[in-house]
Scaffold this active site. Structure first.
Site, PDB file in Angstrom:
ATOM      1  N   HIS A  61       0.864  -1.192   0.000  1.00  0.00           N
ATOM      2  CA  HIS A  61       0.000   0.000   0.000  1.00  0.00           C
ATOM      3  C   HIS A  61       0.896   1.235   0.000  1.00  0.00           C
ATOM      4  O   HIS A  61       1.318   1.709   1.055  1.00  0.00           O
ATOM      5  CB  HIS A  61      -0.909   0.000   1.228  1.00  0.00           C
ATOM      6  CG  HIS A  61      -1.931   1.089   1.240  1.00  0.00           C
ATOM      7  ND1 HIS A  61      -3.273   0.850   1.113  1.00  0.00           N
ATOM      8  CD2 HIS A  61      -1.806   2.434   1.368  1.00  0.00           C
ATOM      9  CE1 HIS A  61      -3.934   2.009   1.174  1.00  0.00           C
ATOM     10  NE2 HIS A  61      -3.053   2.986   1.330  1.00  0.00           N
ATOM     11  N   HIS A  63       1.632   5.143  -1.976  1.00  0.00           N
ATOM     12  CA  HIS A  63       1.235   6.226  -2.882  1.00  0.00           C
ATOM     13  C   HIS A  63       2.481   6.659  -3.661  1.00  0.00           C
ATOM     14  O   HIS A  63       3.162   7.619  -3.289  1.00  0.00           O
ATOM     15  CB  HIS A  63       0.625   7.375  -2.087  1.00  0.00           C
ATOM     16  CG  HIS A  63      -0.670   7.011  -1.429  1.00  0.00           C
ATOM     17  ND1 HIS A  63      -1.889   7.150  -2.053  1.00  0.00           N
ATOM     18  CD2 HIS A  63      -0.931   6.462  -0.211  1.00  0.00           C
ATOM     19  CE1 HIS A  63      -2.852   6.725  -1.250  1.00  0.00           C
ATOM     20  NE2 HIS A  63      -2.293   6.302  -0.129  1.00  0.00           N
ATOM     21  N   GLY A  68      -2.496  12.617  -0.296  1.00  0.00           N
ATOM     22  CA  GLY A  68      -2.960  13.865   0.299  1.00  0.00           C
ATOM     23  C   GLY A  68      -3.863  14.663  -0.614  1.00  0.00           C
ATOM     24  O   GLY A  68      -4.497  14.150  -1.520  1.00  0.00           O
ATOM     25  N   GLY A  69      -3.908  15.973  -0.354  1.00  0.00           N
ATOM     26  CA  GLY A  69      -4.764  16.873  -1.112  1.00  0.00           C
ATOM     27  C   GLY A  69      -6.059  17.221  -0.418  1.00  0.00           C
ATOM     28  O   GLY A  69      -6.863  17.996  -0.942  1.00  0.00           O
ATOM     29  N   THR A  99      -7.453   9.698  -2.055  1.00  0.00           N
ATOM     30  CA  THR A  99      -8.539  10.677  -2.116  1.00  0.00           C
ATOM     31  C   THR A  99      -8.543  11.426  -3.439  1.00  0.00           C
ATOM     32  O   THR A  99      -9.587  11.631  -4.060  1.00  0.00           O
ATOM     33  CB  THR A  99      -8.397  11.694  -0.965  1.00  0.00           C
ATOM     34  OG1 THR A  99      -8.215  10.998   0.258  1.00  0.00           O
ATOM     35  CG2 THR A  99      -9.625  12.577  -0.872  1.00  0.00           C
ATOM     36  N   TYR A 130     -10.167   6.085  -4.509  1.00  0.00           N
ATOM     37  CA  TYR A 130     -11.208   6.097  -3.475  1.00  0.00           C
ATOM     38  C   TYR A 130     -12.616   5.940  -4.050  1.00  0.00           C
ATOM     39  O   TYR A 130     -13.497   5.411  -3.382  1.00  0.00           O
ATOM     40  CB  TYR A 130     -11.164   7.438  -2.733  1.00  0.00           C
ATOM     41  CG  TYR A 130     -10.361   7.483  -1.460  1.00  0.00           C
ATOM     42  CD1 TYR A 130      -9.227   6.705  -1.272  1.00  0.00           C
ATOM     43  CD2 TYR A 130     -10.738   8.330  -0.423  1.00  0.00           C
ATOM     44  CE1 TYR A 130      -8.500   6.774  -0.109  1.00  0.00           C
ATOM     45  CE2 TYR A 130     -10.014   8.416   0.756  1.00  0.00           C
ATOM     46  CZ  TYR A 130      -8.896   7.632   0.910  1.00  0.00           C
ATOM     47  OH  TYR A 130      -8.175   7.708   2.070  1.00  0.00           O
ATOM     48  N   ARG A 163     -15.000  10.613   2.969  1.00  0.00           N
ATOM     49  CA  ARG A 163     -14.382  10.965   1.681  1.00  0.00           C
ATOM     50  C   ARG A 163     -14.742   9.975   0.583  1.00  0.00           C
ATOM     51  O   ARG A 163     -14.328  10.150  -0.565  1.00  0.00           O
ATOM     52  CB  ARG A 163     -12.869  11.025   1.831  1.00  0.00           C
ATOM     53  CG  ARG A 163     -12.375  12.126   2.748  1.00  0.00           C
ATOM     54  CD  ARG A 163     -10.930  11.901   3.148  1.00  0.00           C
ATOM     55  NE  ARG A 163     -10.793  10.737   4.036  1.00  0.00           N
ATOM     56  CZ  ARG A 163      -9.623  10.266   4.475  1.00  0.00           C
ATOM     57  NH1 ARG A 163      -8.493  10.835   4.078  1.00  0.00           N
ATOM     58  NH2 ARG A 163      -9.588   9.229   5.288  1.00  0.00           N
ATOM     59  N   HIS A 195     -10.012   0.696   1.318  1.00  0.00           N
ATOM     60  CA  HIS A 195      -9.688   1.666   2.362  1.00  0.00           C
ATOM     61  C   HIS A 195     -10.827   1.699   3.373  1.00  0.00           C
ATOM     62  O   HIS A 195     -11.989   1.911   3.015  1.00  0.00           O
ATOM     63  CB  HIS A 195      -9.492   3.051   1.744  1.00  0.00           C
ATOM     64  CG  HIS A 195      -9.564   4.176   2.735  1.00  0.00           C
ATOM     65  ND1 HIS A 195      -8.447   4.791   3.238  1.00  0.00           N
ATOM     66  CD2 HIS A 195     -10.629   4.801   3.313  1.00  0.00           C
ATOM     67  CE1 HIS A 195      -8.815   5.735   4.085  1.00  0.00           C
ATOM     68  NE2 HIS A 195     -10.128   5.765   4.145  1.00  0.00           N
ATOM     69  N   ASP A 283       1.345   2.621   3.920  1.00  0.00           N
ATOM     70  CA  ASP A 283       0.702   3.852   3.433  1.00  0.00           C
ATOM     71  C   ASP A 283       1.754   4.904   3.081  1.00  0.00           C
ATOM     72  O   ASP A 283       1.526   6.113   3.220  1.00  0.00           O
ATOM     73  CB  ASP A 283      -0.291   4.406   4.451  1.00  0.00           C
ATOM     74  CG  ASP A 283      -1.460   5.143   3.795  1.00  0.00           C
ATOM     75  OD1 ASP A 283      -1.416   5.351   2.575  1.00  0.00           O
ATOM     76  OD2 ASP A 283      -2.409   5.514   4.505  1.00  0.00           O
TER      77      ASP A 283
END
Length: 389
Positions: A61, A63, A68-69, A99, A130, A163, A195, A283
């Site tokens: 997992h 990114h 973020g964001g 997200t 997501y 989210r 998630h 993560d």
């Protein structure tokens, strides 16, 4: 060619003192004492002086484009560079979108995966993000997995989170069936990496999916299951039903309603649930936000792959045997992702090797047969890394 000598091998089962011959990115030979090699091979020698040698960690997992964001464009996390993975013993990663699956899309994800491959890491990814409908390159999940080599599943699809797209059972089943069939067609993982937010519905949607469909439990792969203690209890019951659950190695305060990754894994073992159905991921590159009652970010941290090595050291310090802890970072992940040459030290397996010191700290890392970390120092860096990155 490389000769690794005097390694105390955990494959992850303990094999004792071994020598290994590495070439072409694979383990070519392993035995108690290596034969003399002809000079023409020009083999380099790495003497581990009895240190423990384990399979490279697989971080399921990550990114790879940054995460973020949630607090505006300035809060988008930069993509982690190569040595952020390798100095923590990570030799394989699975990249995904979170997200923000709009400003960062599947094209950027695939490019980031291929960049890490070019720099010497093993890397794959998940289609989507997501939200539903999932972000794809071809217009469908099934086609993305069928025709894009590096994409092996779908995720991280958000549930029980403010989210998320608030998916219904029918919507989840449609995505899961597409993913499962694509996995059958291609031999890829074919999982939906879910998630989990901290919403009160928890894993109810997954339980209903198992109760009301013919899909095998392995298709549903919930992550962040240790973020609430009651959620973790739910996840253990899903593991008993055949799902593989993923623990996240994020920071946990003493008074927080969550379990640290080490606490969670110890509790999972104590529960008697099948040990092959639990993994640990980091993560890495993702934003780890806290939200106020209005859903606004009030603070944030950033995940990093080094959290896997930190968690392993904590487990060893608490008396967990290395051979018991390792599968959650190596062979269990490889089995879930259908990566037969990863997660184990064996002849014919990829030469992804990590040496540990007496306390379980990472000292040496070999990824696909190339040395990335030697004696605790990074010797192979990413294209845009400086000496101080």
């Amino acid at each position: 060619m490389m000769l690794v000598r005097n390694a105390d091998v955990y494959a992850p089962a303990p094999l004792g003192r071994q020598d290994l011959l590495v070439g072409g990115g694979q383990v070519l030979w392993m035995g108690a004492e290596a034969p003399a090699l002809p000079d023409i091979l020009a083999a380099t020698t790495v003497d581990l002086a009895g240190r423990r040698l384990v399979p490279g960690f697989i971080d399921g997992h990550v990114h790879v484009t940054g995460g973020g964001g949630e607090a505006g464009f300035a809060s988008r996390v930069p993509a982690p560079m190569l040595s952020r993975y390798t100095r923590g013993g990570v030799t394989s990663v699975v990249g995904l979108l979170g997200t923000d699956d709009v400003a960062r899309g599947t094209r950027e994800l695939v490019a980031g995966i291929n960049a890490l491959r070019e720099e010497g890491l093993s890397a794959w990814g998940h289609a989507g993000g997501y939200h539903l409908p999932p972000a794809t390159l071809t217009g469908s999940v099934r086609a993305d997995l069928a025709f894009i080599d590096c994409l092996i599943g779908v995720g991280e699809l958000a549930i029980s989170d403010h989210r998320s797209s608030q998916p219904t059972l029918d919507e989840l089943l449609r995505v899961a069936s597409e993913t499962h069939v694509a996995g059958l067609m291609t031999g890829k993982a074919g999982i939906v990496h879910l998630h989990l937010g901290d919403g009160p519905r928890g894993l109810d949607l997954v339980r209903r999916a198992l109760d009301q469909s013919e899909l095998p439990p392995r298709v549903f792969n919930p992550t962040h299951v240790n973020r609430r203690r009651a959620l973790f209890d739910e996840a253990i019951e899903l593991a008993r039903r055949g799902c593989c659950i993923d623990i996240t190695a994020f920071p946990v305060a003493d008074d927080e309603d969550a379990w640290s990754a080490a606490d969670a894994l110890v509790r999972y073992f104590a529960s008697g649930a099948p040990r092959e159905r639990v993994t640990v991921s980091s993560d890495a590159g993702g934003c780890l936000p806290c939200f106020d009652e209005q859903g606004r970010v009030c603070s944030m941290e950033v995940g990093h792959s080094g959290a896997l090595a930190v968690t392993l050291r904590e487990l060893l310090a608490r008396g967990v045997a290395l051979e018991d802890a390792l599968p959650a970072f190596t062979s269990n992940v490889a089995d879930l992702l259908r990566l037969p040459r990863k997660g184990r030290i064996a002849v014919g397996a990829d030469a992804d090797l990590v040496a540990l010191d007496d306390d379980g700290g990472v000292t040496d890392v070999i990824a696909r047969g190339r040395v990335h970390v030697r004696g605790g120092a990074v010797v192979r860096r990413g294209t845009f890394e400086t000496q101080h990155t």
